[in-house]
Motif scaffolding. Structure first.
Motif, PDB file in Angstrom:
ATOM      1  N   TYR A  95       1.297  -1.316  -0.210  1.00 40.48           N
ATOM      2  CA  TYR A  95      -0.040   0.395  -0.346  1.00 40.48           C
ATOM      3  C   TYR A  95       0.911   1.541  -0.158  1.00 40.48           C
ATOM      4  O   TYR A  95       2.243   1.158   0.430  1.00 40.48           O
ATOM      5  CB  TYR A  95      -1.342   0.186   1.072  1.00 40.48           C
ATOM      6  N   SER A  96      -0.476   1.867  -0.814  1.00 41.23           N
ATOM      7  CA  SER A  96       0.835   3.542  -0.019  1.00 41.23           C
ATOM      8  C   SER A  96       0.201   4.022   1.362  1.00 41.23           C
ATOM      9  O   SER A  96      -0.352   4.202   1.076  1.00 41.23           O
ATOM     10  CB  SER A  96       0.176   4.376  -2.074  1.00 41.23           C
ATOM     11  N   ARG A  97       1.455   5.558   1.544  1.00 34.44           N
ATOM     12  CA  ARG A  97       1.003   6.085   2.035  1.00 34.44           C
ATOM     13  C   ARG A  97      -0.536   7.405   2.387  1.00 34.44           C
ATOM     14  O   ARG A  97      -0.743   7.165   3.052  1.00 34.44           O
ATOM     15  CB  ARG A  97       2.175   6.707   3.160  1.00 34.44           C
ATOM     16  N   ALA A  98      -0.372   7.396   1.274  1.00 33.93           N
ATOM     17  CA  ALA A  98      -1.289   8.590   0.659  1.00 33.93           C
ATOM     18  C   ALA A  98      -0.996   8.920  -0.991  1.00 33.93           C
ATOM     19  O   ALA A  98      -0.361   7.839  -2.077  1.00 33.93           O
ATOM     20  CB  ALA A  98      -0.479   9.448   0.673  1.00 33.93           C
TER      21      ALA A  98
ATOM     22  N   GLY B  38      -7.580  15.792  -7.450  1.00 38.44           N
ATOM     23  CA  GLY B  38      -6.978  16.723  -6.453  1.00 38.44           C
ATOM     24  C   GLY B  38      -7.471  16.566  -4.686  1.00 38.44           C
ATOM     25  O   GLY B  38      -7.172  16.776  -3.921  1.00 38.44           O
ATOM     26  N   LEU B  39      -8.603  15.022  -4.895  1.00 39.06           N
ATOM     27  CA  LEU B  39      -8.412  14.910  -3.415  1.00 39.06           C
ATOM     28  C   LEU B  39      -7.492  13.736  -3.133  1.00 39.06           C
ATOM     29  O   LEU B  39      -6.342  13.448  -4.017  1.00 39.06           O
ATOM     30  CB  LEU B  39      -9.468  13.763  -3.668  1.00 39.06           C
ATOM     31  N   VAL B  40      -7.192  13.858  -1.950  1.00 39.95           N
ATOM     32  CA  VAL B  40      -6.031  12.443  -1.287  1.00 39.95           C
ATOM     33  C   VAL B  40      -6.159  11.618  -0.164  1.00 39.95           C
ATOM     34  O   VAL B  40      -7.231  12.644   0.552  1.00 39.95           O
ATOM     35  CB  VAL B  40      -4.569  13.611  -0.496  1.00 39.95           C
ATOM     36  N   LEU B  41      -5.745  10.720   0.156  1.00 43.22           N
ATOM     37  CA  LEU B  41      -6.513   9.981   0.202  1.00 43.22           C
ATOM     38  C   LEU B  41      -5.249   9.562   1.841  1.00 43.22           C
ATOM     39  O   LEU B  41      -4.386   9.004   0.404  1.00 43.22           O
ATOM     40  CB  LEU B  41      -6.967   8.596   0.523  1.00 43.22           C
ATOM     41  N   VAL B  42      -5.178  10.148   2.780  1.00 41.63           N
ATOM     42  CA  VAL B  42      -3.985   9.496   3.491  1.00 41.63           C
ATOM     43  C   VAL B  42      -4.139   7.488   4.487  1.00 41.63           C
ATOM     44  O   VAL B  42      -5.131   7.830   5.563  1.00 41.63           O
ATOM     45  CB  VAL B  42      -3.206  10.168   4.420  1.00 41.63           C
ATOM     46  N   SER B  43      -3.480   6.986   4.358  1.00 42.37           N
ATOM     47  CA  SER B  43      -3.624   5.712   4.773  1.00 42.37           C
ATOM     48  C   SER B  43      -3.649   6.197   7.014  1.00 42.37           C
ATOM     49  O   SER B  43      -3.324   6.601   7.205  1.00 42.37           O
ATOM     50  CB  SER B  43      -2.582   4.551   4.729  1.00 42.37           C
ATOM     51  N   GLY B  44      -4.424   4.984   6.877  1.00 41.26           N
ATOM     52  CA  GLY B  44      -4.487   4.727   8.342  1.00 41.26           C
ATOM     53  C   GLY B  44      -2.652   4.959   9.165  1.00 41.26           C
ATOM     54  O   GLY B  44      -1.717   4.633   8.491  1.00 41.26           O
TER      55      GLY B  44
ATOM     56  N   VAL C 137       2.381  12.228  11.215  1.00 43.67           N
ATOM     57  CA  VAL C 137       2.770  10.987  10.086  1.00 43.67           C
ATOM     58  C   VAL C 137       1.894  11.587   9.129  1.00 43.67           C
ATOM     59  O   VAL C 137       2.274  11.428   7.457  1.00 43.67           O
ATOM     60  CB  VAL C 137       2.258   9.809  10.886  1.00 43.67           C
ATOM     61  N   ALA C 138       0.726  11.569   9.378  1.00 41.95           N
ATOM     62  CA  ALA C 138      -0.083  12.100   8.323  1.00 41.95           C
ATOM     63  C   ALA C 138       0.208  12.956   7.072  1.00 41.95           C
ATOM     64  O   ALA C 138       0.030  13.297   6.236  1.00 41.95           O
ATOM     65  CB  ALA C 138      -2.071  11.777   9.348  1.00 41.95           C
TER      66      ALA C 138
END
Length: 132
Positions: free
Chosen positions: A19-22, A28-34, A58-59
């Motif tokens: 997986y990727s961290r983000a 333009g939407l950014v999803l940051v992993s747990g 971290v996020a």
């Protein structure tokens, strides 16, 4: 998917679990992993307040690599292992986001990947892309 950007922080789980961290989408939407309070392989901060601050940091680091910051956050999710920690995690969230006021959820879960962790957070951010 064309135009998708992925950020890795080098955490060992990213490669091990694929997986990727983000992930930044073309809109333009950014999803940051747990994110948790694990720094350099160790849990940083023992209590829920400190773990929440560290996890959000971290996020923020992942967002920064994509040119976004705290003011761009539109949604947060906080996973807690104990209902007794709601006030402390809420206090951390208020300190970080009071001026931003993202949509937020706080969810009680039975556990996280390390029994010493009491908080995990997810962040979504958005910045409309300007004309090319």
């Amino acid at each position: 998917m064309t135009g998708v950007r992925r950020v890795s922080t080098g955490a060992p789980w990213e490669d091990a679990f694929g997986y990727s961290r983000a992930v930044q989408l073309p809109n333009g939407l950014v999803l940051v992993s747990g994110c948790t309070s694990i720094v350099d392989g160790q849990i940083a901060g023992g209590g829920p307040y400190d773990q929440a601050i560290n996890a959000f940091n971290v996020a923020f680091g992942a967002l920064d690599r994509l040119g976004l910051g705290r003011d761009d956050v539109v949604r947060t999710r906080m996973y807690l292992t104990h209902a007794r920690d709601v006030d402390e995690v809420g206090r951390a969230h208020k300190e970080l986001f009071d001026a931003v006021r993202p949509a937020a959820s706080m969810i009680i879960v039975s556990g996280l990947v390390d029994p010493g962790l009491v908080v995990e957070v997810e962040v979504e951010a958005y910045r409309e892309e300007g004309p090319a």
